[in-house]
Design a protein around this motif. Structure first.
Motif, PDB file in Angstrom:
ATOM      1  N   ARG A 255      10.703  94.507  72.419  1.00 49.75           N
ATOM      2  CA  ARG A 255      10.842  93.870  73.541  1.00 49.75           C
ATOM      3  C   ARG A 255      12.584  93.457  73.454  1.00 49.75           C
ATOM      4  O   ARG A 255      12.953  92.935  72.545  1.00 49.75           O
ATOM      5  N   GLY A 256      13.058  93.935  74.442  1.00 52.08           N
ATOM      6  CA  GLY A 256      14.496  93.491  74.537  1.00 52.08           C
ATOM      7  C   GLY A 256      15.457  94.758  75.394  1.00 52.08           C
ATOM      8  O   GLY A 256      14.724  95.489  76.031  1.00 52.08           O
ATOM      9  N   ARG A 257      16.528  94.437  75.291  1.00 50.53           N
ATOM     10  CA  ARG A 257      17.426  95.628  76.079  1.00 50.53           C
ATOM     11  C   ARG A 257      17.565  96.809  75.197  1.00 50.53           C
ATOM     12  O   ARG A 257      17.689  96.956  73.853  1.00 50.53           O
ATOM     13  N   ASN A 258      17.725  98.203  75.723  1.00 48.46           N
ATOM     14  CA  ASN A 258      17.471  99.355  75.145  1.00 48.46           C
ATOM     15  C   ASN A 258      18.494 100.379  75.951  1.00 48.46           C
ATOM     16  O   ASN A 258      18.004 101.149  76.601  1.00 48.46           O
ATOM     17  N   GLY A 259      19.906 100.053  76.066  1.00 50.23           N
ATOM     18  CA  GLY A 259      20.777 100.848  76.655  1.00 50.23           C
ATOM     19  C   GLY A 259      20.547 101.038  78.025  1.00 50.23           C
ATOM     20  O   GLY A 259      20.335 100.059  78.971  1.00 50.23           O
ATOM     21  N   GLY A 260      20.586 102.331  78.466  1.00 52.14           N
ATOM     22  CA  GLY A 260      20.188 102.810  79.962  1.00 52.14           C
ATOM     23  C   GLY A 260      18.806 102.496  80.377  1.00 52.14           C
ATOM     24  O   GLY A 260      18.490 102.367  81.630  1.00 52.14           O
ATOM     25  N   PHE A 261      17.747 102.048  79.350  1.00 49.54           N
ATOM     26  CA  PHE A 261      16.521 101.617  79.943  1.00 49.54           C
ATOM     27  C   PHE A 261      16.493 100.384  80.289  1.00 49.54           C
ATOM     28  O   PHE A 261      15.555  99.777  80.931  1.00 49.54           O
ATOM     29  N   GLY A 262      17.836  99.599  79.972  1.00 51.03           N
ATOM     30  CA  GLY A 262      17.558  97.945  80.293  1.00 51.03           C
ATOM     31  C   GLY A 262      16.708  97.406  79.644  1.00 51.03           C
ATOM     32  O   GLY A 262      16.538  97.669  78.491  1.00 51.03           O
ATOM     33  N   TYR A 277       7.950 100.698  78.753  1.00 47.28           N
ATOM     34  CA  TYR A 277       8.235 100.240  80.264  1.00 47.28           C
ATOM     35  C   TYR A 277       9.588  99.848  80.093  1.00 47.28           C
ATOM     36  O   TYR A 277      10.199  98.885  79.398  1.00 47.28           O
ATOM     37  N   ALA A 278      10.392 100.498  80.989  1.00 51.11           N
ATOM     38  CA  ALA A 278      11.716 100.236  81.141  1.00 51.11           C
ATOM     39  C   ALA A 278      12.304  99.655  82.389  1.00 51.11           C
ATOM     40  O   ALA A 278      11.540  99.860  83.680  1.00 51.11           O
ATOM     41  N   HIS A 279      13.479  99.098  82.447  1.00 53.78           N
ATOM     42  CA  HIS A 279      14.102  98.776  83.869  1.00 53.78           C
ATOM     43  C   HIS A 279      13.378  97.426  84.426  1.00 53.78           C
ATOM     44  O   HIS A 279      13.595  96.951  85.595  1.00 53.78           O
ATOM     45  N   LEU A 280      12.893  96.624  83.433  1.00 50.31           N
ATOM     46  CA  LEU A 280      12.153  95.478  83.780  1.00 50.31           C
ATOM     47  C   LEU A 280      13.024  94.150  83.983  1.00 50.31           C
ATOM     48  O   LEU A 280      14.218  94.343  83.724  1.00 50.31           O
ATOM     49  N   SER A 281      12.424  93.261  84.888  1.00 52.07           N
ATOM     50  CA  SER A 281      13.326  92.048  85.068  1.00 52.07           C
ATOM     51  C   SER A 281      13.011  90.885  84.102  1.00 52.07           C
ATOM     52  O   SER A 281      14.240  90.337  83.794  1.00 52.07           O
ATOM     53  N   LYS A 282      11.882  90.831  83.444  1.00 53.47           N
ATOM     54  CA  LYS A 282      11.807  89.886  82.613  1.00 53.47           C
ATOM     55  C   LYS A 282      10.431  90.127  81.832  1.00 53.47           C
ATOM     56  O   LYS A 282       9.690  90.949  82.479  1.00 53.47           O
ATOM     57  N   PHE A 283      10.135  89.517  80.813  1.00 52.28           N
ATOM     58  CA  PHE A 283       9.045  89.868  80.026  1.00 52.28           C
ATOM     59  C   PHE A 283       7.991  88.596  80.120  1.00 52.28           C
ATOM     60  O   PHE A 283       8.401  87.721  80.651  1.00 52.28           O
ATOM     61  N   ASN A 284       6.809  89.029  79.841  1.00 55.43           N
ATOM     62  CA  ASN A 284       5.612  87.921  79.906  1.00 55.43           C
ATOM     63  C   ASN A 284       5.117  88.037  78.513  1.00 55.43           C
ATOM     64  O   ASN A 284       3.907  86.999  78.483  1.00 55.43           O
ATOM     65  N   VAL A 285       5.290  88.613  77.422  1.00 56.14           N
ATOM     66  CA  VAL A 285       4.680  88.635  76.171  1.00 56.14           C
ATOM     67  C   VAL A 285       5.838  88.505  75.228  1.00 56.14           C
ATOM     68  O   VAL A 285       7.059  88.780  75.371  1.00 56.14           O
ATOM     69  N   SER A 286       5.206  88.267  74.034  1.00 54.59           N
ATOM     70  CA  SER A 286       6.360  88.147  72.645  1.00 54.59           C
ATOM     71  C   SER A 286       6.072  89.392  71.954  1.00 54.59           C
ATOM     72  O   SER A 286       5.016  89.980  71.842  1.00 54.59           O
ATOM     73  N   LYS A 287       7.163  89.764  71.027  1.00 55.12           N
ATOM     74  CA  LYS A 287       6.977  90.577  70.138  1.00 55.12           C
ATOM     75  C   LYS A 287       6.054  90.435  68.940  1.00 55.12           C
ATOM     76  O   LYS A 287       5.942  89.219  68.709  1.00 55.12           O
ATOM     77  N   GLY A 288       4.843  91.445  68.733  1.00 57.07           N
ATOM     78  CA  GLY A 288       3.832  90.980  67.632  1.00 57.07           C
ATOM     79  C   GLY A 288       2.770  90.547  68.419  1.00 57.07           C
ATOM     80  O   GLY A 288       1.718  90.361  67.596  1.00 57.07           O
ATOM     81  N   THR A 303      17.259  97.060  85.723  1.00 58.59           N
ATOM     82  CA  THR A 303      17.992  96.650  84.621  1.00 58.59           C
ATOM     83  C   THR A 303      18.298  98.010  84.211  1.00 58.59           C
ATOM     84  O   THR A 303      17.547  98.979  84.206  1.00 58.59           O
ATOM     85  N   GLY A 304      19.512  98.324  83.737  1.00 62.68           N
ATOM     86  CA  GLY A 304      20.052  99.511  83.032  1.00 62.68           C
ATOM     87  C   GLY A 304      20.481 100.368  83.722  1.00 62.68           C
ATOM     88  O   GLY A 304      20.961 100.372  84.802  1.00 62.68           O
ATOM     89  N   ARG A 305      19.991 101.663  83.606  1.00 60.88           N
ATOM     90  CA  ARG A 305      20.744 102.610  84.388  1.00 60.88           C
ATOM     91  C   ARG A 305      19.762 103.235  85.757  1.00 60.88           C
ATOM     92  O   ARG A 305      18.703 103.894  85.213  1.00 60.88           O
ATOM     93  N   SER A 306      19.957 102.475  86.476  1.00 60.26           N
ATOM     94  CA  SER A 306      18.780 102.315  87.453  1.00 60.26           C
ATOM     95  C   SER A 306      19.513 102.417  88.861  1.00 60.26           C
ATOM     96  O   SER A 306      20.441 101.646  89.174  1.00 60.26           O
ATOM     97  N   THR A 307      18.791 103.108  89.916  1.00 60.17           N
ATOM     98  CA  THR A 307      19.297 103.154  91.315  1.00 60.17           C
ATOM     99  C   THR A 307      18.796 102.134  92.291  1.00 60.17           C
ATOM    100  O   THR A 307      18.999 101.971  93.472  1.00 60.17           O
ATOM    101  N   GLY A 308      17.476 101.459  91.542  1.00 60.91           N
ATOM    102  CA  GLY A 308      16.890 100.544  92.512  1.00 60.91           C
ATOM    103  C   GLY A 308      15.553  99.989  91.768  1.00 60.91           C
ATOM    104  O   GLY A 308      15.211 100.634  90.715  1.00 60.91           O
TER     105      GLY A 308
END
Length: 335
Positions: A255-262, A277-288, A303-308
C-alpha cells in the motif's frame, strides 16, 4: 252409401229407393276398360252441367312427372342443405387451423427463446465448471427440429393436430434433455464449489471496478513514448473516485506509491495469486488487513504515469503476470 253415390254420379236408375246394383257394377266395369277418365260437374240440384274427358295416359304422365319433380326437389333441397353444412364445417375447420397455426408459431418462438436461454445457462455453467475445477462433459448439441407443419387452410384438423403434436413432442423432448444436462452440470459445479469454497473465494473472478476496457493484456503502443510494449494488465477507464473492490479474498501486502504506477495496492490471495491496482486516488484498507471478496479497498484516480482517470489492474500467478480475463467471469461485476 259409396256405391249409391257412384251410381247416382253415373245416372243409374233407382226403383222405389233401391239401386240397380248390377247395372252399377256393369257401368263401373265398362269405365275401367275405357282410355279416358270422365269428370262431371254438378249443380245445386245434383244434375250434371259439365263433363270433361281426360286420357288416362295423360293423367298417369302428369302424376308421374309431378312425383318425379317432387322427388327431385326433395333431393336437391337435401343436397343443398348438406352442402351448406359441409361449407360451414369447412369454414369452422379453417378457423381452427388458423388458430392452431398462430398457436404453433407462438410455441415455436417460445421454444427458440427457451433454447437460447438454455444455451446461455449452459455457457455460464461451463465457465463456472472451469472456474471451480469441476468435470465438464462438454457442450451437448441438442437442437430444435421436427417436421414442417403445414399451413394449408384446407388440411384436415386431424392431420394438422397430428403434425403439431408430433412437432411439440419432439421439441419438448429435446429441450427437456438439454435442461437435464444443464441441471446435471450445475449440480456438479455446486458439489465442487462446496468442497472448494475457500479456494474459490481466493480466485479473482470479480471485475474490480465498473467501467469500460481501454487497453487489454497485449502488445500496444506506449501512450507516452509511442514505442510498442507489452501491457501486463487491464486498463479500466472510469470516473475519478470510482470505487475499487477486492476481486477475491486475501491479505493486503502492499500500500503506497510505486513510481509510474502512482498510488498502488497489492493483495495476496494465496495459492501463488497476487493482484495489483495502480493509479489510485486513495486507499480504503491498511497493509496487513484481511479483505473479503467484494470489499471496498480503494478509489480510482490518475496518479503516476497516467493520461487520465483509470484503474490499471494486474493478476500475477507464481510471480508471473497473466491475463486477468482468465479468471474474470463475464457479466459478474461489483455491487
Amino acid at each position: 252409401m259409396l256405391r249409391y253415390g257412384v251410381c247416382r254420379l253415373l245416372k243409374i236408375n233407382t226403383y222405389q229407393g233401391k239401386t240397380n246394383w248390377l247395372a252399377c257394377e256393369n257401368k263401373l266395369e265398362s269405365m275401367k276398360k275405357t282410355k279416358y277418365y270422365e269428370i262431371m260437374v254438378f249443380n245445386g240440384n245434383h244434375e250434371a252441367c259439365r263433363q270433361f274427358r281426360l286420357p288416362k295416359a295423360l293423367v298417369k304422365t302428369v302424376i308421374g312427372t309431378s312425383s318425379f319433380v317432387c322427388i327431385g326437389a326433395v333431393f336437391l333441397l337435401t343436397l343443398f342443405i348438406r352442402n351448406g353444412l359441409a361449407i360451414e364445417k369447412l369454414q369452422e375447420a379453417q378457423t381452427k387451423n388458423s388458430t392452431l397455426i398462430a398457436e404453433i408459431e407462438n410455441y415455436r418462438e417460445a421454444a427458440i427463446e427457451f433454447e437460447n436461454k438454455l444455451q446461455l445457462f449452459e455457457a455460464k455453467s461451463s465457465e463456472l465448471a472451469q472456474l471451480v475445477g469441476a468435470e465438464d462433459s462438454g457442450q451437448q448439441n441438442v437442437g430444435l427440429g421436427g417436421p414442417e407443419v403445414s399451413s394449408d387452410m384446407d388440411a384436415s384438423p386431424e392431420l394438422f393436430n397430428n403434425e403439431l403434436n408430433s412437432y411439440m413432442r419432439s421439441d419438448l423432448s429435446m429441450l427437456n434433455r438439454k435442461a437435464e444436462l444443464v441441471e446435471q452440470r450445475l449440480s456438479s459445479v455446486e458439489e465442487t464449489y462446496k468442497t472448494k469454497r475457500d479456494m474459490l473465494d481466493a480466485i479473482p473472478s470479480l471485475l474490480p471496478a465498473n467501467g469500460w476496457f481501454a487497453s487489454g493484456f497485449r502488445h500496444r503502443k506506449d501512450p507516452f513514448t509511442g514505442k510498442r510494449t507489452f501491457h501486463k494488465g487491464l486498463d479500466i477507464s472510469c470516473d475519478h473516485g470510482t470505487p475499487v473492490y477486492a476481486p477475491a479474498s486475501g491479505v493486503v501486502t502492499g500500500r503506497g506509491r510505486n513510481g509510474g504506477f502512482g498510488k498502488m495496492l497489492v493483495i495476496n490471495h494465496g495459492n501463488g495469486i497476487v493482484t495489483k491496482y495502480a493509479h489510485l486516488s486513495k486507499f480504503n484498507v491498511s497493509k496487513g488487513q484481511r479483505v473479503k471478496k467484494g470489499d471496498l479497498v480503494a478509489y480510482v484516480g490518475s496518479t503516476g504515469r497516467s493520461t487520465g482517470p483509470h484503474l490499471h489492474y494486474e493478476v500475477h500467478k507464481n510471480k508471473k503476470a497473466v491475463n486477468p480475463m482468465k479468471y474474470i467471469i463475464k457479466d459478474i461485476r461489483p455491487l
